[in-house]
Design a protein around this motif. Sequence first.
Motif, PDB file in Angstrom:
ATOM      1  N   HIS A 128       0.857  -1.194   0.000  1.00  0.00           N
ATOM      2  CA  HIS A 128       0.000   0.000   0.000  1.00  0.00           C
ATOM      3  C   HIS A 128       0.890   1.241   0.000  1.00  0.00           C
ATOM      4  CE1 HIS A 128      -3.108   2.892   1.073  1.00  0.00           C
ATOM      5  NE2 HIS A 128      -4.016   1.960   0.881  1.00  0.00           N
ATOM      6  N   VAL A 129       1.042   1.844  -1.154  1.00  0.00           N
ATOM      7  CA  VAL A 129       1.984   2.940  -1.334  1.00  0.00           C
ATOM      8  C   VAL A 129       1.668   4.112  -0.404  1.00  0.00           C
ATOM      9  CG1 VAL A 129       2.822   4.685  -2.956  1.00  0.00           C
ATOM     10  CG2 VAL A 129       2.509   2.320  -3.712  1.00  0.00           C
ATOM     11  N   ASN A 130       0.403   4.515  -0.363  1.00  0.00           N
ATOM     12  CA  ASN A 130       0.047   5.701   0.423  1.00  0.00           C
ATOM     13  C   ASN A 130       0.307   5.503   1.915  1.00  0.00           C
ATOM     14  OD1 ASN A 130      -0.745   7.050  -1.870  1.00  0.00           O
ATOM     15  ND2 ASN A 130      -2.901   6.569  -1.641  1.00  0.00           N
ATOM     16  N   ALA A 131       0.043   4.294   2.408  1.00  0.00           N
ATOM     17  CA  ALA A 131       0.269   4.036   3.831  1.00  0.00           C
ATOM     18  C   ALA A 131       1.757   4.070   4.158  1.00  0.00           C
ATOM     19  CB  ALA A 131      -0.344   2.699   4.233  1.00  0.00           C
ATOM     20  N   HIS A 132       2.594   3.509   3.284  1.00  0.00           N
ATOM     21  CA  HIS A 132       4.048   3.577   3.507  1.00  0.00           C
ATOM     22  C   HIS A 132       4.520   5.037   3.479  1.00  0.00           C
ATOM     23  CE1 HIS A 132       5.480  -0.544   3.728  1.00  0.00           C
ATOM     24  NE2 HIS A 132       4.684  -0.878   2.729  1.00  0.00           N
ATOM     25  N   TYR A 133       3.982   5.809   2.546  1.00  0.00           N
ATOM     26  CA  TYR A 133       4.387   7.214   2.456  1.00  0.00           C
ATOM     27  C   TYR A 133       3.943   7.978   3.704  1.00  0.00           C
ATOM     28  CZ  TYR A 133       4.893  11.959   0.633  1.00  0.00           C
ATOM     29  OH  TYR A 133       5.253  13.281   0.457  1.00  0.00           O
ATOM     30  N   TYR A 140      10.433   5.702   2.808  1.00  0.00           N
ATOM     31  CA  TYR A 140      10.460   6.408   1.524  1.00  0.00           C
ATOM     32  C   TYR A 140      11.052   5.513   0.431  1.00  0.00           C
ATOM     33  CZ  TYR A 140       9.574  10.740   4.157  1.00  0.00           C
ATOM     34  OH  TYR A 140       9.032  11.720   4.967  1.00  0.00           O
ATOM     35  N   ARG A 141      12.043   4.730   0.776  1.00  0.00           N
ATOM     36  CA  ARG A 141      12.638   3.829  -0.218  1.00  0.00           C
ATOM     37  C   ARG A 141      11.644   2.750  -0.644  1.00  0.00           C
ATOM     38  NH1 ARG A 141      17.770   5.249  -1.073  1.00  0.00           N
ATOM     39  NH2 ARG A 141      19.114   5.936   0.663  1.00  0.00           N
ATOM     40  N   ILE A 142      10.838   2.284   0.295  1.00  0.00           N
ATOM     41  CA  ILE A 142       9.796   1.311  -0.058  1.00  0.00           C
ATOM     42  C   ILE A 142       8.810   1.942  -1.029  1.00  0.00           C
ATOM     43  CG2 ILE A 142       7.826  -0.014   0.813  1.00  0.00           C
ATOM     44  CD1 ILE A 142       9.435  -0.448   3.402  1.00  0.00           C
ATOM     45  N   VAL A 143       8.410   3.178  -0.750  1.00  0.00           N
ATOM     46  CA  VAL A 143       7.477   3.878  -1.641  1.00  0.00           C
ATOM     47  C   VAL A 143       8.059   3.961  -3.046  1.00  0.00           C
ATOM     48  CG1 VAL A 143       6.314   6.055  -2.128  1.00  0.00           C
ATOM     49  CG2 VAL A 143       6.418   5.203   0.213  1.00  0.00           C
ATOM     50  N   ILE A 144       9.315   4.351  -3.152  1.00  0.00           N
ATOM     51  CA  ILE A 144       9.945   4.521  -4.465  1.00  0.00           C
ATOM     52  C   ILE A 144      10.098   3.175  -5.166  1.00  0.00           C
ATOM     53  CG2 ILE A 144      12.107   5.195  -5.598  1.00  0.00           C
ATOM     54  CD1 ILE A 144      12.285   7.415  -3.390  1.00  0.00           C
ATOM     55  N   ARG A 145      10.349   2.124  -4.407  1.00  0.00           N
ATOM     56  CA  ARG A 145      10.418   0.790  -5.025  1.00  0.00           C
ATOM     57  C   ARG A 145       9.054   0.390  -5.587  1.00  0.00           C
ATOM     58  NH1 ARG A 145       9.056  -3.909  -2.887  1.00  0.00           N
ATOM     59  NH2 ARG A 145       9.180  -3.174  -0.720  1.00  0.00           N
ATOM     60  N   LEU A 146       7.995   0.707  -4.846  1.00  0.00           N
ATOM     61  CA  LEU A 146       6.647   0.360  -5.298  1.00  0.00           C
ATOM     62  C   LEU A 146       6.153   1.306  -6.389  1.00  0.00           C
ATOM     63  CD1 LEU A 146       5.006  -0.353  -1.809  1.00  0.00           C
ATOM     64  CD2 LEU A 146       5.586  -2.057  -3.551  1.00  0.00           C
ATOM     65  N   ASP A 147       6.569   2.579  -6.306  1.00  0.00           N
ATOM     66  CA  ASP A 147       6.113   3.598  -7.261  1.00  0.00           C
ATOM     67  C   ASP A 147       7.277   4.537  -7.571  1.00  0.00           C
ATOM     68  OD1 ASP A 147       4.852   5.490  -8.778  1.00  0.00           O
ATOM     69  OD2 ASP A 147       3.530   6.236  -7.195  1.00  0.00           O
ATOM     70  N   PRO A 148       8.103   4.171  -8.534  1.00  0.00           N
ATOM     71  CA  PRO A 148       9.313   4.972  -8.833  1.00  0.00           C
ATOM     72  C   PRO A 148       9.006   6.412  -9.226  1.00  0.00           C
ATOM     73  CG  PRO A 148       9.430   2.812  -9.889  1.00  0.00           C
ATOM     74  CD  PRO A 148       8.034   2.959  -9.362  1.00  0.00           C
ATOM     75  N   ALA A 149       7.798   6.706  -9.646  1.00  0.00           N
ATOM     76  CA  ALA A 149       7.456   8.063 -10.080  1.00  0.00           C
ATOM     77  C   ALA A 149       6.818   8.891  -8.963  1.00  0.00           C
ATOM     78  CB  ALA A 149       6.510   8.002 -11.278  1.00  0.00           C
ATOM     79  N   HIS A 150       6.939   8.447  -7.716  1.00  0.00           N
ATOM     80  CA  HIS A 150       6.331   9.164  -6.589  1.00  0.00           C
ATOM     81  C   HIS A 150       7.213  10.369  -6.238  1.00  0.00           C
ATOM     82  CE1 HIS A 150       4.446  10.035  -2.774  1.00  0.00           C
ATOM     83  NE2 HIS A 150       3.598   9.033  -2.915  1.00  0.00           N
ATOM     84  N   VAL A 151       6.807  11.541  -6.706  1.00  0.00           N
ATOM     85  CA  VAL A 151       7.613  12.752  -6.551  1.00  0.00           C
ATOM     86  C   VAL A 151       7.803  13.101  -5.079  1.00  0.00           C
ATOM     87  CG1 VAL A 151       7.742  15.217  -7.077  1.00  0.00           C
ATOM     88  CG2 VAL A 151       6.844  13.629  -8.779  1.00  0.00           C
ATOM     89  N   GLY A 152       6.751  13.021  -4.294  1.00  0.00           N
ATOM     90  CA  GLY A 152       6.848  13.378  -2.880  1.00  0.00           C
ATOM     91  C   GLY A 152       7.835  12.521  -2.130  1.00  0.00           C
ATOM     92  N   ASN A 163      11.030  13.972  -0.224  1.00  0.00           N
ATOM     93  CA  ASN A 163      11.160  13.763   1.216  1.00  0.00           C
ATOM     94  C   ASN A 163      12.364  12.907   1.569  1.00  0.00           C
ATOM     95  OD1 ASN A 163       8.862  15.274   1.468  1.00  0.00           O
ATOM     96  ND2 ASN A 163       7.634  13.684   2.433  1.00  0.00           N
ATOM     97  N   LEU A 164      12.657  11.917   0.723  1.00  0.00           N
ATOM     98  CA  LEU A 164      13.865  11.117   0.951  1.00  0.00           C
ATOM     99  C   LEU A 164      15.095  12.010   0.848  1.00  0.00           C
ATOM    100  CD1 LEU A 164      15.396   8.504   1.384  1.00  0.00           C
ATOM    101  CD2 LEU A 164      15.095   7.976  -1.056  1.00  0.00           C
ATOM    102  N   GLY A 165      15.074  12.925  -0.119  1.00  0.00           N
ATOM    103  CA  GLY A 165      16.194  13.862  -0.231  1.00  0.00           C
ATOM    104  C   GLY A 165      16.356  14.687   1.035  1.00  0.00           C
TER     105      GLY A 165
END
Length: 304
Positions: free
Chosen positions: A213-218, A237-249, A253-255
């Motif tokens: 669940h991308v939104n819950a991880h974010y 944040y890394r999990i989110v990007i692995r699940l959705d590489p185009a997740h700008v937020g 935020n990881l940066g």
Amino acid sequence: MRDTMPVLARPTTRQRLQSTGLPVLLSLWLWSLPVDSAALLMDATAYNDMGIVQQSKGDLDDAIQSYREALKLKPDFPEAMYNLGVALQAKGDLDGAIAQYRAALALTPDQPDIYGNLGNALKAKGNLGAAIEAYRTALRLDPNQAGIHYNLAIALKAKGDVDGAIAEYREAIKVKPDDVSARNNLGILLQTHGHIDEAIEQYREAVRVQPDHVNAHYSLGTALHTKNDLASAIAEYRIVIRLDPAHVGAHNNLGIALHATGDYRGAIAEYEAAVALKPDHVKAHYNLGIARHAAHDQDGAITA
């Protein structure tokens, strides 16, 4: 997804009326009454059944025509009214859908699912007060409707009643503990009002139930970030990007989190990814400039 149209068989009326609710979204279900033996009703029922089959295949125009034919033969046929309302709602004809739901309720006022779909259509029209009233009526008839609690929470939040929305998300979770969207939305409201630890509990349960669940991880990442648990936030944040590489937020935020740990090069890479995905992302551009400046000063210090 809450607006998925089910393929209908002929189980019990109650099974046809079960609602899962809708994220931001419509919960459209078809309802079938017992078949009467009268020839006239049989003809109307045949058209209604044809509409159900057509709608299950996505043939909305043909389904609408079939439901209208059923109502020509039997004008006081609440099942066909309801099904026609569902089809019209799916086509975007909200006024037509509302009219059919109200007509069906005039004949069968004890059906919570019709009130639920009426609420969905009214909410989509922006008539939040009437939608809330419809949802509350549905829940008075049947309090164990997780989807209607969920949709009522969304409407209450849109009206500015955050406490009411929190209460309804809690009710939705009570009825359906594995409702990850309700848990995520509840967590967001709790986090917004400073209840970070309770929000984290909701997010963690959401990702336990649905690990992708991308939104819950974010959301979990932002809450952990707020508590300055940078290592855990970075992991989320890394999990989110692995699940959705185009997740700008998540990239931005990881940066920020990497920057806070002194990993300027890692931060630059994430900010660059964010601006590549969204060139007009002002905050990411600003953060990128700060990180490049910090990396330059660091490199200069190392060289010296």
